[in-house]
Design an enzyme around this catalytic site. Sequence first.
Site, PDB file in Angstrom:
ATOM      1  N   SER A  48       0.809  -1.217   0.000  1.00  0.00           N
ATOM      2  CA  SER A  48       0.000   0.000   0.000  1.00  0.00           C
ATOM      3  C   SER A  48       0.844   1.269   0.000  1.00  0.00           C
ATOM      4  O   SER A  48       0.377   2.321  -0.444  1.00  0.00           O
ATOM      5  CB  SER A  48      -0.935   0.012   1.209  1.00  0.00           C
ATOM      6  OG  SER A  48      -0.194  -0.062   2.418  1.00  0.00           O
ATOM      7  N   ASP A 193      -2.576   7.470   9.795  1.00  0.00           N
ATOM      8  CA  ASP A 193      -2.968   6.393  10.712  1.00  0.00           C
ATOM      9  C   ASP A 193      -1.745   5.803  11.415  1.00  0.00           C
ATOM     10  O   ASP A 193      -1.796   4.697  11.930  1.00  0.00           O
ATOM     11  CB  ASP A 193      -3.739   5.305   9.964  1.00  0.00           C
ATOM     12  CG  ASP A 193      -2.916   4.668   8.845  1.00  0.00           C
ATOM     13  OD1 ASP A 193      -1.784   5.148   8.576  1.00  0.00           O
ATOM     14  OD2 ASP A 193      -3.388   3.695   8.224  1.00  0.00           O
ATOM     15  N   HIS A 196       0.429   4.749   7.177  1.00  0.00           N
ATOM     16  CA  HIS A 196       0.370   5.234   5.798  1.00  0.00           C
ATOM     17  C   HIS A 196       0.630   6.737   5.746  1.00  0.00           C
ATOM     18  O   HIS A 196       0.201   7.486   6.625  1.00  0.00           O
ATOM     19  CB  HIS A 196      -0.991   4.905   5.184  1.00  0.00           C
ATOM     20  CG  HIS A 196      -1.262   3.439   5.106  1.00  0.00           C
ATOM     21  ND1 HIS A 196      -2.021   2.781   6.046  1.00  0.00           N
ATOM     22  CD2 HIS A 196      -0.854   2.503   4.214  1.00  0.00           C
ATOM     23  CE1 HIS A 196      -2.078   1.492   5.737  1.00  0.00           C
ATOM     24  NE2 HIS A 196      -1.369   1.300   4.634  1.00  0.00           N
TER      25      HIS A 196
END
Length: 229
Positions: A48, A193, A196
């Site tokens: 990600s 968070d 990320h």
Amino acid sequence: MSQGDSNPAAIPHAAEDIQGDDRWMSQHNRFVLDCKDKEPDVLFVGDSMVQLMQQYEIWRELFSPLHALNFGIGGDTTRHVLWRLKNGELENIKPKVIVVWVGTNNHENTAEEVAGGIEAIVQLINTRQPQAKIIVLGLLPRGEKPNPLRQKNAKVNQLLKVSLPKLANVQLLDIDGGFVHSDGAISCHDMFDFLHLTGGGYAKICKPLHELIMQLLEETPEEKQTTIA
């Protein structure tokens, strides 16, 4: 350290379809089609951290002009990236630079195994794309406050600093970024968070990364002249 079958992080494996919608395989299949339809100079592959990069303006500003493809899938481990690269994501393309950023999701593996998995990815790329210069991005710290996963990611980076120079066509880009403040905390302004990156967080990574990519592209002047012509 990439001992093949003795290292579970270096064994290619497709992601398990836990949710039941087969999105992981759908994304992989789309990437394979992109390889057939596009001619990237730069390829990004990973989890990600790679995937979300293209959601920010800095991707369009720095990397889109370089004919870059983004093959990031959220949640991927070294095993998943190895499987994808072995199953079509390195075919029909000839990138000059390949950026690898994966490892923070390898929760079931030791730091030594994670580093070995990353080395296995580098070795696979060297075999399939010998012309490509490889950049391995160091794993970032994670969690608002000091925790074992931060220590593990830091250890992976230390191991890679020793092992990657022994491999061909690769260098580690371990960017500090100033994410960890003097009190040991990470700000939500850098990682929304505490894992990320925000747009500002990506800027701290992408600007030095872009500089290195440009240096590597400049090292292939004959190809550059052909492209300009």
